[in-house]
Scaffold this motif. Sequence first.
Motif, mmCIF file in Angstrom:
data_model
loop_
_atom_site.group_PDB
_atom_site.id
_atom_site.type_symbol
_atom_site.label_atom_id
_atom_site.label_comp_id
_atom_site.label_asym_id
_atom_site.label_seq_id
_atom_site.Cartn_x
_atom_site.Cartn_y
_atom_site.Cartn_z
ATOM 1 N N PRO A 47 0.893 -1.145 -0.354
ATOM 2 C CA PRO A 47 0.006 0.208 0.464
ATOM 3 C C PRO A 47 0.360 1.579 0.189
ATOM 4 N N LEU A 48 1.700 1.212 0.273
ATOM 5 C CA LEU A 48 2.286 2.827 0.695
ATOM 6 C C LEU A 48 3.145 2.951 -0.094
ATOM 7 N N ASP A 49 3.637 1.549 -1.297
ATOM 8 C CA ASP A 49 4.241 1.754 -2.697
ATOM 9 C C ASP A 49 3.621 2.788 -3.679
ATOM 10 N N VAL A 50 1.798 2.054 -3.370
ATOM 11 C CA VAL A 50 0.928 2.430 -4.283
ATOM 12 C C VAL A 50 0.718 4.177 -4.043
ATOM 13 N N ILE A 51 0.304 4.686 -2.937
ATOM 14 C CA ILE A 51 0.633 5.593 -1.971
ATOM 15 C C ILE A 51 1.855 6.784 -2.875
ATOM 16 N N LYS A 52 3.172 6.104 -2.599
ATOM 17 C CA LYS A 52 4.393 6.501 -3.626
ATOM 18 C C LYS A 52 3.905 7.473 -4.598
ATOM 19 N N THR A 53 3.758 5.626 -5.405
ATOM 20 C CA THR A 53 3.158 6.180 -7.115
ATOM 21 C C THR A 53 2.892 7.379 -7.412
ATOM 22 N N SER A 54 1.513 7.159 -5.922
ATOM 23 C CA SER A 54 0.885 8.349 -6.749
ATOM 24 C C SER A 54 0.864 9.884 -7.111
ATOM 25 N N CYS A 55 1.505 9.653 -5.631
ATOM 26 C CA CYS A 55 2.035 10.894 -5.607
ATOM 27 C C CYS A 55 3.292 11.510 -6.346
ATOM 28 N N LYS A 56 4.089 10.657 -6.822
ATOM 29 C CA LYS A 56 4.868 10.620 -8.682
ATOM 30 C C LYS A 56 3.923 11.356 -9.355
ATOM 31 N N PRO A 80 -1.911 12.380 7.398
ATOM 32 C CA PRO A 80 -2.885 12.399 5.607
ATOM 33 C C PRO A 80 -1.738 12.743 4.797
ATOM 34 N N ILE A 81 -2.278 12.218 3.754
ATOM 35 C CA ILE A 81 -1.647 12.825 2.575
ATOM 36 C C ILE A 81 -2.997 13.553 1.355
ATOM 37 N N ALA A 82 -2.367 14.546 1.130
ATOM 38 C CA ALA A 82 -3.052 15.296 -0.480
ATOM 39 C C ALA A 82 -2.332 15.585 -1.818
ATOM 40 N N ILE A 83 -2.968 13.741 -2.256
ATOM 41 C CA ILE A 83 -2.049 12.803 -3.664
ATOM 42 C C ILE A 83 -2.194 14.021 -3.553
ATOM 43 N N ASP A 84 -3.530 14.259 -4.566
ATOM 44 C CA ASP A 84 -3.937 15.525 -5.522
ATOM 45 C C ASP A 84 -5.436 16.646 -4.598
ATOM 46 N N PRO A 85 -4.709 16.866 -4.416
ATOM 47 C CA PRO A 85 -6.355 18.073 -3.208
ATOM 48 C C PRO A 85 -7.458 18.540 -4.872
ATOM 49 N N ALA A 86 -6.957 19.424 -5.237
ATOM 50 C CA ALA A 86 -7.318 19.981 -6.370
ATOM 51 C C ALA A 86 -8.401 19.009 -7.035
ATOM 52 N N ASN A 87 -8.288 18.206 -7.089
ATOM 53 C CA ASN A 87 -9.545 16.182 -7.499
ATOM 54 C C ASN A 87 -9.921 15.698 -5.960
ATOM 55 N N GLY A 88 -9.407 16.704 -4.768
ATOM 56 C CA GLY A 88 -9.950 15.662 -3.749
ATOM 57 C C GLY A 88 -9.978 14.230 -3.546
ATOM 58 N N LEU A 89 -8.550 14.183 -3.568
ATOM 59 C CA LEU A 89 -8.116 13.205 -3.207
ATOM 60 C C LEU A 89 -6.845 13.243 -2.132
ATOM 61 N N PHE A 90 -7.358 12.804 -0.674
ATOM 62 C CA PHE A 90 -6.790 13.236 0.355
ATOM 63 C C PHE A 90 -6.987 11.107 0.946
ATOM 64 N N PHE A 91 -6.269 11.158 1.184
ATOM 65 C CA PHE A 91 -5.823 9.250 1.681
ATOM 66 C C PHE A 91 -5.560 9.858 3.085
ATOM 67 N N PHE A 92 -5.378 8.808 4.506
ATOM 68 C CA PHE A 92 -5.366 8.893 5.810
ATOM 69 C C PHE A 92 -4.887 7.541 5.649
#
Length: 198
Positions: A47-56, A80-92
């Motif tokens: 899961p952490l790698d999915v989060i990291k890949t998505s941030c990039k 919590p992480i704002a992966i893409d705040p413009a599109n509301g992608l907030f994950f914790f």
Amino acid sequence: MEERFINQKEEYEISPYTFAIVPVEYGYKTYSKIIEYNEEFLIPLKPLDVIKTSCKFFGSSFDGRCEGTKELLNISHKVPIAIDPANGLFFFPTTSPLRDTCVWLSYEHIVSRNRLAPAKTQINFRNKQSIIIPVSYNIIENQMLRTALLKSKLHQKMEETLRQTNHLYNYMQVNDGHSAFQPRGISSESSWNGFGKH
């Protein structure tokens, strides 16, 4: 309820359809079960790698997003992480992201939570689907509050930036054609002295 067939995909970036990223043991490795609005599948990444890949994918880094959240909220762990705040992608994360048991949840898709046991919470999503997380209700509530605060602060900053941009744009429109924007040697008064008339 009939169990859904789990497909596999080789790579994945979080999208507005992503509800949760759940670690699962697959063979001798930890995979991620991706729960979307109407689909579930496995990814050969933690899961952490999915989060990291998505941030990039959205132009940042996991470490950068973490530092930003820590600065805004003055917290140091389980941020919590704002992966893409413009599109509301907030994950914790439900625990430390470094633990193999950590589940990542989409803030936007959670409609309610139910306390099932001291260390067991049911998460209910928008599509009436639910999953059970092996952490306390209070931890989930705290993570939800943190994510809401992060979303609010980033939204305020985005609105302020938009106001400043609009102010600058309007200023440039008003001043367009004045001396600051004219070729050297032509004064702003020349057009009013007959030189600009035909």
